[in-house]
Write an enzyme that holds these catalytic residues in place. Structure first.
Site, PDB file in Angstrom:
ATOM      1  CB  CYS A  90      -0.948  -0.041   1.187  1.00 19.51           C
ATOM      2  SG  CYS A  90      -2.383   1.007   0.978  1.00 19.51           S
ATOM      3  NE  ARG A 140      -8.923   6.377   3.347  1.00 20.95           N
ATOM      4  CZ  ARG A 140      -7.625   6.063   3.271  1.00 20.95           C
ATOM      5  NH1 ARG A 140      -7.229   4.805   3.362  1.00 20.95           N
ATOM      6  NH2 ARG A 140      -6.730   7.002   3.084  1.00 20.95           N
ATOM      7  CG  HIS A 180      -3.052  -3.253   4.412  1.00 19.90           C
ATOM      8  ND1 HIS A 180      -1.832  -2.816   4.865  1.00 19.90           N
ATOM      9  CD2 HIS A 180      -3.590  -2.215   3.718  1.00 19.90           C
ATOM     10  CE1 HIS A 180      -1.646  -1.555   4.490  1.00 19.90           C
ATOM     11  NE2 HIS A 180      -2.691  -1.170   3.792  1.00 19.90           N
TER      12      HIS A 180
HETATM   13  N1  GLN Z   1      -1.971   6.867   2.495  1.00 16.20           N
HETATM   14  C1  GLN Z   1      -2.088   5.972   1.348  1.00 16.20           C
HETATM   15  C2  GLN Z   1      -3.520   5.944   0.776  1.00 16.20           C
HETATM   16  O1  GLN Z   1      -4.464   6.311   1.475  1.00 16.20           O
HETATM   17  C3  GLN Z   1      -1.693   4.560   1.759  1.00 16.20           C
HETATM   18  C4  GLN Z   1      -2.610   3.967   2.826  1.00 16.20           C
HETATM   19  C5  GLN Z   1      -2.126   2.619   3.347  1.00 16.20           C
HETATM   20  O2  GLN Z   1      -0.931   2.345   3.398  1.00 16.20           O
HETATM   21  N2  GLN Z   1      -3.098   1.775   3.773  1.00 16.20           N
HETATM   22  O3  GLN Z   1      -3.701   5.524  -0.358  1.00 16.20           O
END
Ligand code: GLN
Length: 241
Positions: free
Chosen positions: A93, A127, A192
């Site tokens: 990520c 998101r 993740h």
């Molecule tokens: N900050 C980055 C995003 O929101 C990565 C987030 C993360 O590592 N889960 O895309």
């Protein structure tokens, strides 16, 4: 032959979201269970970075990415040399995003990446949160499972190819069905979970690549009893939430 690999965890004090350290634990344990010696090093700001067979970098919020991006950029030439020498990289990520050319957060300045992958990321308004199942063309079983939580939309270019194709979830950008990326032995993914405990076949694939980089020949790992890991893996296939 007594086998050994060296594993570096890049900036774990800054990028270690959603238990991404579980990937390191999996790699170390799967080597230990086979009698493969491991040399493990946490790389923090200011530490020297070269000479490892496998590098791991986890995920993080935009703020932590700013600090890591500055540090990584100082090491860009070293890490490019490591990549071209066959070192294995796994970025999750936020760490994945910094392995590309840049990450443009929704607000604030663009973060320079280190261009180990020919890819770039721009933050979207939405998101992406949920489970992901994606299909590879190089693993058995073919699937990878995990969960995603990112606003970044990643686009691949040139010789950088997808790690897998999305079956359930969003992946790189929610539009082109790609998930993650690979160029040489550099791998990035939005999964993740942490990823490797429930994708032991991918963990072993990375360990075999790291051994090949160190010894200059393909070394097939002995099989482990992964019944529990693969039961967990299978229980998540195509499970959206
Ligand atoms: N900050 C980055 C995003 O929101 C990565 C987030 C993360 O590592 N889960 O895309």
């Amino acid at each position: 032959m007594n086998l050994k690999i060296s594993i570096a965890h890049l900036y774990p004090r800054l990028l270690n979201l959603y238990g991404d350290r579980g990937n390191i634990i999996t790699l170390l344990k799967r080597c230990e269970w086979r009698g493969i010696e491991t040399e493990f090093k946490e790389i923090n700001t200011g530490d020297s970075i070269c000479g490892h067979d496998l590098y791991f970098i986890g995920g993080g919020q935009d703020k932590q990415q700013i600090d890591v991006a500055a540090e990584l950029f100082k090491q860009k030439c070293n890490l490019t040399e490591q990549r071209d020498a066959g070192a294995v990289f796994l970025g999750i990520c936020g760490g994945y995003q910094l392995l590309g050319h840049y990450y443009q957060p929704f607000e604030g300045d663009r973060l320079n990446g280190i261009s180990l992958l020919d890819a770039y990321t721009v933050a979207g308004k939405k998101r992406f949160i949920g489970n992901v199942t994606a299909k590879t063309d190089f693993l058995t079983p073919e699937t990878l499972v995990g969960f995603e939580n990112h606003s970044g939309l990643t686009y691949l270019q040139g010789d950088t190819k997808p790690l897998a194709m999305v079956l359930t979830g969003n992946g790189n950008n929610g539009t082109d069905q790609t998930e993650g990326a690979r160029y040489k032995n550099v791998f990035g993914t939005y999964l993740h979970g942490s990823l490797l405990p429930k994708n032991p076949h991918f963990a072993d694939y990375l360990i075999e690549l790291a051994l090949e980089k160190r010894y200059g020949e393909k070394i097939k790992l002995e099989k482990l009893d992964d019944e529990l890991e693969l039961q967990t893996h299978d229980s998540l296939i195509n499970k959206a939430y």
